[in-house]
Design a protein around this motif. Structure first.
Motif, PDB file in Angstrom:
ATOM      1  N   PRO A 247       0.852  -1.015  -0.114  1.00  0.00           N
ATOM      2  CA  PRO A 247      -0.002  -0.269   0.693  1.00  0.00           C
ATOM      3  C   PRO A 247       0.689   1.263   0.265  1.00  0.00           C
ATOM      4  O   PRO A 247       0.624   1.956  -0.709  1.00  0.00           O
ATOM      5  N   GLU A 248       1.872   1.475   0.240  1.00  0.00           N
ATOM      6  CA  GLU A 248       3.322   2.348   0.478  1.00  0.00           C
ATOM      7  C   GLU A 248       3.445   2.748  -1.370  1.00  0.00           C
ATOM      8  O   GLU A 248       3.674   3.729  -1.059  1.00  0.00           O
ATOM      9  N   ASP A 249       2.941   1.739  -1.949  1.00  0.00           N
ATOM     10  CA  ASP A 249       3.620   2.204  -3.278  1.00  0.00           C
ATOM     11  C   ASP A 249       2.177   2.930  -4.011  1.00  0.00           C
ATOM     12  O   ASP A 249       2.573   3.314  -5.092  1.00  0.00           O
ATOM     13  N   ASP A 250       0.911   3.132  -3.410  1.00  0.00           N
ATOM     14  CA  ASP A 250      -0.104   3.186  -4.082  1.00  0.00           C
ATOM     15  C   ASP A 250      -0.811   4.525  -3.264  1.00  0.00           C
ATOM     16  O   ASP A 250      -1.963   4.289  -1.660  1.00  0.00           O
ATOM     17  N   PRO A 251      -0.499   5.337  -2.333  1.00  0.00           N
ATOM     18  CA  PRO A 251      -0.861   6.723  -1.670  1.00  0.00           C
ATOM     19  C   PRO A 251      -2.148   6.810  -1.500  1.00  0.00           C
ATOM     20  O   PRO A 251      -2.738   7.187  -0.959  1.00  0.00           O
ATOM     21  N   ASP A 252      -2.406   6.960  -2.986  1.00  0.00           N
ATOM     22  CA  ASP A 252      -3.706   7.880  -2.976  1.00  0.00           C
ATOM     23  C   ASP A 252      -4.198   6.970  -3.001  1.00  0.00           C
ATOM     24  O   ASP A 252      -5.758   7.330  -3.849  1.00  0.00           O
ATOM     25  N   GLY A 253      -4.333   5.707  -3.747  1.00  0.00           N
ATOM     26  CA  GLY A 253      -5.090   4.935  -3.648  1.00  0.00           C
ATOM     27  C   GLY A 253      -5.519   4.817  -5.151  1.00  0.00           C
ATOM     28  O   GLY A 253      -7.144   4.005  -6.138  1.00  0.00           O
ATOM     29  N   MET A 254      -5.106   5.610  -5.967  1.00  0.00           N
ATOM     30  CA  MET A 254      -5.606   5.899  -8.005  1.00  0.00           C
ATOM     31  C   MET A 254      -4.462   3.962  -8.941  1.00  0.00           C
ATOM     32  O   MET A 254      -4.890   5.102  -9.808  1.00  0.00           O
TER      33      MET A 254
ATOM     34  N   SER B 217      -2.676  14.325  -1.836  1.00  0.00           N
ATOM     35  CA  SER B 217      -2.607  15.239  -1.236  1.00  0.00           C
ATOM     36  C   SER B 217      -1.331  14.955  -0.294  1.00  0.00           C
ATOM     37  O   SER B 217      -1.690  14.349   1.425  1.00  0.00           O
ATOM     38  N   SER B 218      -0.850  13.547  -0.494  1.00  0.00           N
ATOM     39  CA  SER B 218       0.516  12.875   0.600  1.00  0.00           C
ATOM     40  C   SER B 218       1.587  13.563   0.854  1.00  0.00           C
ATOM     41  O   SER B 218       2.574  12.783   1.254  1.00  0.00           O
ATOM     42  N   ARG B 219       1.779  14.546  -0.731  1.00  0.00           N
ATOM     43  CA  ARG B 219       2.919  14.841  -0.552  1.00  0.00           C
ATOM     44  C   ARG B 219       2.965  16.160   0.207  1.00  0.00           C
ATOM     45  O   ARG B 219       1.852  17.008  -0.255  1.00  0.00           O
ATOM     46  N   PRO B 220       3.967  16.745   0.943  1.00  0.00           N
ATOM     47  CA  PRO B 220       3.703  18.814   1.630  1.00  0.00           C
ATOM     48  C   PRO B 220       3.474  19.260   0.539  1.00  0.00           C
ATOM     49  O   PRO B 220       4.466  19.607  -0.723  1.00  0.00           O
ATOM     50  N   ILE B 221       3.243  20.785   0.538  1.00  0.00           N
ATOM     51  CA  ILE B 221       3.508  21.732  -0.590  1.00  0.00           C
ATOM     52  C   ILE B 221       4.791  22.626   0.047  1.00  0.00           C
ATOM     53  O   ILE B 221       4.078  22.695   0.991  1.00  0.00           O
TER      54      ILE B 221
END
Length: 90
Positions: free
Chosen positions: A14-21, A47-51
């Motif tokens: 699941p870490e390879d797919d942080p957004d589920g897409m 939204s898994s990476r900081p801006i």
């Protein structure tokens, strides 16, 4: 037990797919290989990476007050974009 989304291989964590897409992008790339719209939507809604906050460019003619105003305007824009991510996800 780890639950995986449909269409993902058991070796994919699941870490390879942080957004589920990931499964959706892979299945659509088989049909629409040259269409990059889904990749762009995935990038915009990530939204898994900081801006990163980049500094506002300064001009020699810009006063301290104008610089602070520009920084506040940019920060307000980034806040609105970040808050809209959840609305874009549905």
């Amino acid at each position: 037990s780890i639950s995986l989304s449909p269409g993902t291989a058991p070796s994919e964590a699941p870490e390879d797919d942080p957004d589920g897409m990931l499964a959706l992008v892979r299945s659509s790339s088989l049909r629409f290989a040259r269409d990059l719209r889904l990749h762009e939507v995935r990038r915009l809604l990530c939204s898994s990476r900081p801006i990163p906050l980049r500094s506002v460019g300064t001009n020699a003619e810009m006063s301290e007050h104008d610089l602070v105003h520009e920084q506040q305007a940019k920060l307000a824009l980034l806040c609105r974009r970040t808050m809209a991510l959840s609305v874009g996800r549905g």
